[in-house]
Design an enzyme around this catalytic site. Structure first.
Site, mmCIF file in Angstrom:
data_model
loop_
_atom_site.group_PDB
_atom_site.id
_atom_site.type_symbol
_atom_site.label_atom_id
_atom_site.label_comp_id
_atom_site.label_asym_id
_atom_site.label_seq_id
_atom_site.Cartn_x
_atom_site.Cartn_y
_atom_site.Cartn_z
ATOM 1 N N TYR A 1 0.860 -1.187 0.000
ATOM 2 C CA TYR A 1 0.000 0.000 0.000
ATOM 3 C C TYR A 1 0.892 1.231 0.000
ATOM 4 O O TYR A 1 1.732 1.413 0.883
ATOM 5 C CB TYR A 1 -0.898 -0.042 1.228
ATOM 6 C CG TYR A 1 -1.866 1.128 1.382
ATOM 7 C CD1 TYR A 1 -2.281 1.888 0.298
ATOM 8 C CD2 TYR A 1 -2.391 1.452 2.623
ATOM 9 C CE1 TYR A 1 -3.171 2.937 0.442
ATOM 10 C CE2 TYR A 1 -3.290 2.491 2.797
ATOM 11 C CZ TYR A 1 -3.674 3.238 1.699
ATOM 12 O OH TYR A 1 -4.554 4.272 1.841
ATOM 13 N N SER A 2 0.709 2.092 -1.003
ATOM 14 C CA SER A 2 1.473 3.331 -1.113
ATOM 15 C C SER A 2 2.972 3.015 -1.092
ATOM 16 O O SER A 2 3.440 2.221 -1.912
ATOM 17 C CB SER A 2 1.064 4.281 0.025
ATOM 18 O OG SER A 2 1.569 5.565 -0.191
ATOM 19 N N PHE A 3 3.742 3.571 -0.174
ATOM 20 C CA PHE A 3 5.182 3.320 -0.065
ATOM 21 C C PHE A 3 5.494 1.825 -0.121
ATOM 22 O O PHE A 3 6.499 1.390 -0.695
ATOM 23 C CB PHE A 3 5.668 3.915 1.255
ATOM 24 C CG PHE A 3 7.107 3.663 1.600
ATOM 25 C CD1 PHE A 3 8.093 4.574 1.254
ATOM 26 C CD2 PHE A 3 7.472 2.519 2.289
ATOM 27 C CE1 PHE A 3 9.423 4.352 1.594
ATOM 28 C CE2 PHE A 3 8.798 2.274 2.628
ATOM 29 C CZ PHE A 3 9.781 3.200 2.279
ATOM 30 N N ALA B 1 4.309 -0.472 -1.866
ATOM 31 C CA ALA B 1 4.314 -1.084 -3.193
ATOM 32 C C ALA B 1 5.734 -1.187 -3.744
ATOM 33 O O ALA B 1 6.091 -2.178 -4.392
ATOM 34 C CB ALA B 1 3.428 -0.283 -4.144
ATOM 35 N N HIS C 1 -6.512 8.215 -2.297
ATOM 36 C CA HIS C 1 -5.323 7.493 -1.863
ATOM 37 C C HIS C 1 -5.425 7.063 -0.409
ATOM 38 O O HIS C 1 -5.056 5.932 -0.066
ATOM 39 C CB HIS C 1 -4.092 8.383 -2.064
ATOM 40 C CG HIS C 1 -2.786 7.697 -1.790
ATOM 41 N ND1 HIS C 1 -2.209 6.825 -2.682
ATOM 42 C CD2 HIS C 1 -1.959 7.734 -0.722
ATOM 43 C CE1 HIS C 1 -1.079 6.355 -2.180
ATOM 44 N NE2 HIS C 1 -0.906 6.901 -0.989
#
Length: 929
Positions: free
Chosen positions: A730-732, A734, A895
């Site tokens: 998730y976010s960072f 990934a 997001h």
């Protein structure tokens, strides 16, 4: 049958006012030493007092300032004010000046619902002025076109020269009260000055109230009983009144009793559910200190049905503290009738043979008619019918809603309440409801609102859902039953039952008592295809579905194992806490917290309750690592250094035969964000989350991106030695998941699924933008301490401050109660911000290289810019790093909300479909369907 309250022969000073404004003028003139007291955290301490002349002066000042701001008679003013000291003067400014007040409550915990509320208010009230505080104004979501002013802007010149200028007329609309409970579009009940004056006169007579009374209110001001029963009535009788924040009583029900005793309160109001909470608390732990409740004359209990057993038990428990046996008055009223309008002063003796207390006799001027809902004709004596009410305190209708007004009011002026009742002489007893709503803890929730959400749950058949109230034996408040037809086989039903239960919790905030799947043939429908809830409810109450309920309970029990009794004091205490959280009578020591339906919010509630009951600081990670009563008791009892070695893998749910899914944390390092998503894969595939190093005492954060990747790979292979693997971030996270996949593939393993939750491969540029302040603000936004708009403004404001003051400012902006939920203080939030900043720093040195076999990218709205540009210019750069075409999947939300409570159900369905597609190439994943 029709009855009318007995006319009063008294022609006293209460007959003279014609507008609500005159009630305050009279109180300030006749009893200048009485007024309003505000209680703080200590309910027994002396209150901060504003006497009626001072309240009048402050209201007058605000009125002149509002006029200077353009507010003219007739304009609606929405009062977005939480504290009594802010709300009450503003209310009176409106009542004095002929403005129409509309109380609002900020929905801090649900910004999207709050935004929808404000858009509805803007449209319904036709350019209202919104009066709020600077702090609430900063938290308000954007999107609604509203004219907002905060109290600090409303200044006047020489306040000594301001005159009281009452321009309100009896026929003017004084209050607009939004209907509660539903997240759909609310209606606004309009109450005129004449309605209010008539109601106050009748209430005062029924209560035998006067200036010597001391009243107490803990209910929030969006509830009509708080405004009218808790405030306007003591103004009308010139009584002294005390107010306390609702959370003080809801956190500890005994606060209610302590306040009554300490301040010699004579009158108060509370919904019945609080009586049940007090009974449970005193039954388990009698009060150690003495209370004096001998002066309490009346505890009005309305807003929901009053079980006789609950009321009698309450009176019995408090008799030793002097509470008179006649002090509890069950009552009935609606927003449309200016709150309480029938009172039962004969409880409990006159109700000894009933399950529920009568609501009593009508106040002076109120007529009660029992009618056949279809014809309006009165049924035979003693036969139940719909309760219709008429009188000067009954609303004239719903603001700017002719259809709703026509549906609720007959041409003769009768209000159709939707409640079913029977009259015994002039004494009314309610026997049910004809309208489609559920009352839980005194709040109305509308069936259609929940049903519209549940039809979107995977495994639920559209148009085959019914939500209605039930009241199990010995229950103090109504509870919710949800019946639905499923689209899956019986062996899959536990999954769907869990999803339905969790969706209710996330949507309405409480658990349903009944979640029961039935065949479609069991759902009776009208000729227009509408499910007949009343028929289903009658069948349920008749026991028609008992056998089916046992079958489903057995299926669910098979998935969580049999019952194991708790052993020892810690297990016993934890089992009691679990039972309270989930509304169950008994908890198995081996059943998992999340198997019981625990959400991320429940984890925080559990930690807070354990701290209060056991005096133990319970890290969130401990609940995630040891979710059962037995596991958690063992962890609590272990030495501080035992079994605490850093392990990145946190198992959020362990059941299922499918290939495990490993999800990497976002840039804040924590994994609580995955809890609600993991629940959707129960009994399908294990769901593991990877948590950053550095949260526990003595842990050293990662020094490089490579060190973090290698640590996570090793931890994953300890859990699952060989592929195929399923990874996501998730976010960072990934970017970290991408690096993990590269290492595993280089080792000859197969990565069947790799997912990015809305992050492009090139993160360095975004990381370069994030200094410590930006990172701390993003963390605060992630934790719900500030909203998105505020997060955009804060960095510039904070950079000039020392680090401690930066973090302290973020804490000060947090919604009330949020820090307690998260167990956050200055040292903890500072440490967390440092850890997140460290991860951000690692991202500044990261540059993606190489390729993996395949990838799925879930695309949500970006932090800034349009989704189209975000996908085309940023997310599609993953094409450079895969050997096979990337799958791009659009998901709902932004997001920071894409896997939050509002969208997690839709996201889980898409993720499940992508996992099934990715694993369709191999037969090695039993969970791929």
């Amino acid at each position: 049958m029709t009855v009318e309250g007995v006319p009063s022969s008294a022609d006293d000073e209460q007959c003279s006012p014609s507008t609500a404004a005159e009630l305050l003028l009279r109180a300030a003139h006749n009893h200048p030493d009485n007024g309003v007291g505000y209680l703080g955290d200590d309910p027994e301490a002396a209150p901060q007092t504003m006497r009626y002349p001072h309240l009048l002066a402050e209201a007058t000042r605000l009125l002149h300032a509002l006029r200077g701001r353009g507010a003219r008679p007739g304009r609606a003013v929405a009062l977005l004010l939480e504290q009594p000291r802010d709300f009450l003067p503003a209310l009176w400014a409106c009542l004095l000046g002929g403005l129409t007040a509309c109380p609002l409550t900020p929905l801090r915990e649900d910004p999207q619902r709050w935004a929808a509320q404000l858009r509805n208010v803007a449209a319904l009230l036709d350019d209202p002025l919104v009066l709020t505080t600077p702090e609430l104004r900063a938290h308000m979501p954007t999107g609604a076109r509203l004219d907002v002013v905060d109290l600090t802007e409303l200044t006047t010149g020489d306040t000594q020269q301001l005159s009281v200028d009452v321009v309100a007329r009896p026929e003017d609309v004084a209050l607009l009260v939004l209907t509660s409970g539903s997240t759909g579009t609310a209606k606004a009940v309009q109450l005129t000055h004449a309605n209010l004056v008539a109601s106050m006169r009748a209430k005062a007579e029924a209560h035998r109230a006067g200036p010597d009374d001391i009243t107490f209110n803990w209910v929030s001001y969006d509830h009509v009983a708080a405004v009218l029963e808790g405030h306007l009535l003591p103004v009308a009788t010139s009584a002294t009144q005390l107010h306390i924040a609702p959370q003080s009583v809801l956190t500890d029900p005994v606060v209610f009793l302590r306040a009554l005793s300490a301040h010699r309160v004579t009158a108060t109001f509370t919904p019945n559910f609080l009586l049940g909470l007090i009974n449970a608390r005193l039954g388990a732990s009698p009060l150690a200190d003495a209370l004096d409740l001998s002066h309490v004359h009346r505890i009005i209990s309305g807003g929901e049905a009053n079980p006789v057993a609950t009321g009698v038990r309450f009176l019995e428990l408090l008799a030793q503290h002097g509470l008179p046996r006649t002090a509890l008055w069950p009552a009935f009223g609606m927003t449309e009738t200016c709150a309480g309008s029938l009172y039962n002063r004969e409880f409990p003796d006159a109700d000894a043979d009933g399950e529920f207390a009568a609501v009593g006799r009508p106040v002076t001027g109120l007529e009660v008619h029992i009618a056949d809902p279809a014809t309006g004709a009165a049924p035979s004596a003693g036969t139940p019918g719909e309760v219709w009410l008429r009188g000067p305190m009954v609303t004239t209708g719903y603001y700017r809603d002719a259809a709703a007004t026509a549906a609720a009011l007959t041409p003769e002026g009768w209000l159709r309440t939707g409640d079913l009742g029977v009259l015994n002489g002039d004494r009314l007893t309610l026997v049910g409801r004809s309208k489609d709503s559920i009352i839980v803890n005194g709040v109305n929730y509308y069936s259609h609102d929940l049903e519209s959400v549940l039809v979107e749950v995977e495994g639920v058949a559209r148009s085959f859902v019914a939500a209605f109230p039930v009241r199990p034996p010995d229950c103090d408040t109504e509870q919710l039953a949800v019946l639905f037809a499923s689209t899956v086989l019986d062996e899959e039903l536990p999954h769907v039952v869990a999803r339905v239960r969790d969706r209710v919790v996330l949507h309405w905030g409480f658990r349903p008592a009944v979640v029961l799947p039935l065949p479609r043939s069991e759902f009776p429908k009208t000729s227009l295809g509408k499910v007949q809830r009343g028929v289903l409810r009658a069948r349920w109450e008749a026991g028609s579905y008992t056998e089916r309920a046992h079958e489903v309970a057995a299926l669910v029990a098979d998935t969580v194992g049999g019952h194991t009794d708790p052993q020892g004091p810690t297990e016993t205490a934890l089992a009691e806490i679990y039972a309270e959280l989930f509304g169950l009578s008994a908890i198995s020591a081996t059943t998992g917290f999340f198997d019981l339906g625990g959400t991320s919010l429940d984890v925080l509630r559990l930690a807070r309750t354990v701290r209060a009951r056991l005096g133990v600081e319970l890290p969130v990670l401990d609940v995630l690592r040891a979710p059962s009563v037995r596991e958690l008791a063992r962890l609590i009892g272990a030495p501080a250094t035992a079994d605490r070695a850093y392990d990145p893998v946190v198992t959020l749910q362990a059941s299922g035969e499918g290939t495990p899914l490993f999800c990497v944390h976002p840039g804040v390092g924590e994994v609580l964000v995955f809890v609600n998503l993991a629940k959707h894969f129960a009994r399908e595939r294990p769901f593991h989350a990877l948590r950053a190093r550095g949260f526990n005492p003595g842990e050293k954060p990662f020094g490089s991106f490579t060190e973090m990747t290698r640590s996570y790979v090793a931890a994953i292979r300890r859990v699952q030695p060989h592929g195929p693997y399923a990874l996501a971030g998730y976010s960072f996270g990934a970017a970290v998941a991408f690096e993990i996949a590269k290492v595993l593939e280089a080792d000859g393993e197969r990565v069947a699924f790799l997912g990015s939750f809305n992050l492009p491969p090139h993160i360095k540029y975004r990381m370069d933008e994030l200094d410590f302040v930006e990172t701390a603000v993003n963390l605060a936004m992630f934790l719900g301490l500030v909203d998105v708009d505020e997060a955009g403004r804060l960095p510039g404001r904070l950079r000039s401050l020392p680090k401690n003051e930066q973090i302290a400012t973020l804490l000060n902006l947090a919604p009330p109660g949020r820090l307690a939920q998260l167990n956050l203080d200055l040292p903890r939030l500072t440490a967390w911000a440092d850890l997140a900043h460290g991860l951000t720093s690692l991202g500044r040195t990261y540059y993606p290289t190489g390729q993996v076999r395949a990838m799925t990218v879930f695309c949500a709205d970006p932090l800034r810019g349009t989704r189209h540009d975000w996908v085309q210019k940023e997310l599609r750069r993953w094409d450079e790093h895969t050997r096979e075409p990337v799958q791009y999947v659009d998901v709902l939300g932004e997001h920071y909300s894409m896997i939050g409570p509002r969208h997690v159900h839709a996201f889980a369905a898409l993720l499940r479909a992508e996992l099934a597609r990715a694993f369709s190439e191999t037969a090695l994943d039993p969970g791929a369907t």
